[in-house]
Design a protein around this motif. Sequence first.
Motif, PDB file in Angstrom:
ATOM      1  N   VAL A   1       1.245   2.845  -3.330  1.00  0.00           N
ATOM      2  CA  VAL A   1       0.021   3.516  -3.874  1.00  0.00           C
ATOM      3  C   VAL A   1      -0.031   4.836  -3.400  1.00  0.00           C
ATOM      4  CG1 VAL A   1      -2.523   3.345  -4.292  1.00  0.00           C
ATOM      5  CG2 VAL A   1      -1.220   1.247  -3.698  1.00  0.00           C
TER       6      VAL A   1
ATOM      7  N   ALA B   1     -11.364  -3.589   0.052  1.00  0.00           N
ATOM      8  CA  ALA B   1     -10.912  -2.324   0.268  1.00  0.00           C
ATOM      9  C   ALA B   1     -11.942  -1.375   0.419  1.00  0.00           C
ATOM     10  CB  ALA B   1      -9.814  -1.716  -0.327  1.00  0.00           C
TER      11      ALA B   1
ATOM     12  N   ILE C   1      -9.663   2.959   3.627  1.00  0.00           N
ATOM     13  CA  ILE C   1      -8.809   4.140   3.259  1.00  0.00           C
ATOM     14  C   ILE C   1      -9.702   5.246   3.531  1.00  0.00           C
ATOM     15  CG2 ILE C   1      -7.959   5.226   1.085  1.00  0.00           C
ATOM     16  CD1 ILE C   1      -8.017   2.428  -0.437  1.00  0.00           C
TER      17      ILE C   1
ATOM     18  N   LEU D   1       0.833  -1.231   0.145  1.00  0.00           N
ATOM     19  CA  LEU D   1      -0.068   0.059   0.004  1.00  0.00           C
ATOM     20  C   LEU D   1       0.831   1.430   0.049  1.00  0.00           C
ATOM     21  CD1 LEU D   1      -2.882  -1.252   2.548  1.00  0.00           C
ATOM     22  CD2 LEU D   1      -3.030  -0.809   0.018  1.00  0.00           C
TER      23      LEU D   1
ATOM     24  N   ASP E   1       2.001   8.700  -0.353  1.00  0.00           N
ATOM     25  CA  ASP E   1       1.443   7.297  -0.399  1.00  0.00           C
ATOM     26  C   ASP E   1       0.607   6.907   0.433  1.00  0.00           C
ATOM     27  OD1 ASP E   1       2.657   5.628   1.775  1.00  0.00           O
ATOM     28  OD2 ASP E   1       4.397   6.954   1.265  1.00  0.00           O
ATOM     29  N   LEU E   2      -0.374   5.994   0.604  1.00  0.00           N
ATOM     30  CA  LEU E   2      -1.569   5.621   1.473  1.00  0.00           C
ATOM     31  C   LEU E   2      -1.078   5.556   2.707  1.00  0.00           C
ATOM     32  CD1 LEU E   2      -3.896   3.427  -0.576  1.00  0.00           C
ATOM     33  CD2 LEU E   2      -3.596   5.956  -0.477  1.00  0.00           C
TER      34      LEU E   2
ATOM     35  N   ARG F   1      -9.049   3.292  -4.545  1.00  0.00           N
ATOM     36  CA  ARG F   1      -9.547   2.074  -3.968  1.00  0.00           C
ATOM     37  C   ARG F   1      -9.131   0.870  -4.719  1.00  0.00           C
ATOM     38  NH1 ARG F   1     -13.124  -1.789  -3.610  1.00  0.00           N
ATOM     39  NH2 ARG F   1     -14.224  -1.055  -5.737  1.00  0.00           N
TER      40      ARG F   1
ATOM     41  N   ILE G   1      -4.812   4.436   5.792  1.00  0.00           N
ATOM     42  CA  ILE G   1      -4.924   3.141   6.023  1.00  0.00           C
ATOM     43  C   ILE G   1      -5.476   2.890   7.422  1.00  0.00           C
ATOM     44  CG2 ILE G   1      -4.261   0.623   5.851  1.00  0.00           C
ATOM     45  CD1 ILE G   1      -4.581   2.082   3.335  1.00  0.00           C
TER      46      ILE G   1
ATOM     47  N   ALA H   1      -5.339   0.265  -4.825  1.00  0.00           N
ATOM     48  CA  ALA H   1      -5.020  -0.296  -3.523  1.00  0.00           C
ATOM     49  C   ALA H   1      -5.327  -1.771  -3.417  1.00  0.00           C
ATOM     50  CB  ALA H   1      -5.643   0.445  -2.219  1.00  0.00           C
TER      51      ALA H   1
END
Length: 385
Positions: free
Chosen positions: A20, A81, A49, A17, A28-29, A63, A35, A66
């Motif tokens: 992403v 997700a 998310i 993740l 990033d996430l 989404r 997360i 991910a």
Amino acid sequence: MATGRITVTEAAVREALGKVRDEERGGDLVGLGMISGLTLRDGHVLFSIEVDPQRGPALEPLRQAAEKAVAALPGVLSVTAVLTAHRGAGTTAPAAAAPAAAPAGAPRAAAQGGAQSRKLPIAGIGSIIAVASGKGGVGKSTTAVNLALGLAALGLKVGLLDADIYGPSMPRMTGITGKPNSPDGKSMDPKENYGLKVMSIGFLIDEETPMIWRGPMVQSALSQMLRDVNWGTLDVLVVDMPPGTGDAQLTMAQQVPLAGAVIVSTPQDIALLDARKGLNMFRKVDVPVLGIIENMSYFCCPNCGHRTDIFSHGGARAEAEKLGCDFLGEIPLDIAIRETSDAGHPIVVSAPDSPHSEAYRGIAARVWDKLRSGAGPVAPRIVIE
């Protein structure tokens, strides 16, 4: 050299993740702290998310990216997700957070301002009915599983969806263990027992694991369990609703093309008060109420046969008459019903000739007659006060 299935780890999921990116926020996430609710069980991965509610509807590609990143990891069998609305400091989002973006094919909730929500039909499913209660502890899940088995005893093809994310009970009540199969990494096959097709979040998490999820995440998970499951052809899908009349219940009532709702209550006044709230919730979203069931209606001593109305008696029948809906039947308070449910052998299949099983089958027959008579879904008219 020993061989076995590769076990996916939380660290590996977070690493995936971390690749992403949310381009609008420039990170990033994982680095952006987006997360939450990460849950792993036997190769099945679930997480949310967190996004600004104003951006939610546009972040479906994020989404999907991910999910794709995690699905590529060795040992991952399925990925769920969901986007959950999160209002950061200083934002001016409305008091009611925007609903999370639903998976492809799922309907979106109605926007504030009176827009109608779309209740998209689910291919292969004839009728969907909700079994609901205004409060917990009235035996709703026990009623739901025995009602489903009663419908199956009529020769119908029946599915059972456990919509209680926080307290799933159908794995135990149906005697089903193990995880569901995912033939393509996107959809899941329901588990089966006693002729029922069953889906529950309890198949994806340990029984004692608490689900610490926000409302929008629960809503999206419910949509996926309903629409991303290979139900096949069903005459009836029974949905065991969460207790109460909160956001999850309202979302299900708005987004799912329900043919009707069955209300479960015990006879005492306090339970009937909450049952009335549940019934009125369905009426507000134009879901037909098929009727009320009085559970724990009376108790007969197994030794002497003396009857005692522990929680009073007849209250649900009187309430049904007052509210102008049908009274579907009464089920006694009996240890056999409790023991068979706890053991994963519901009484309709473990003691089919018992009077209790006959009562459940009678209720199932009345529900099916009402479905066949046209008590189906009507065009939604959402009125939230």
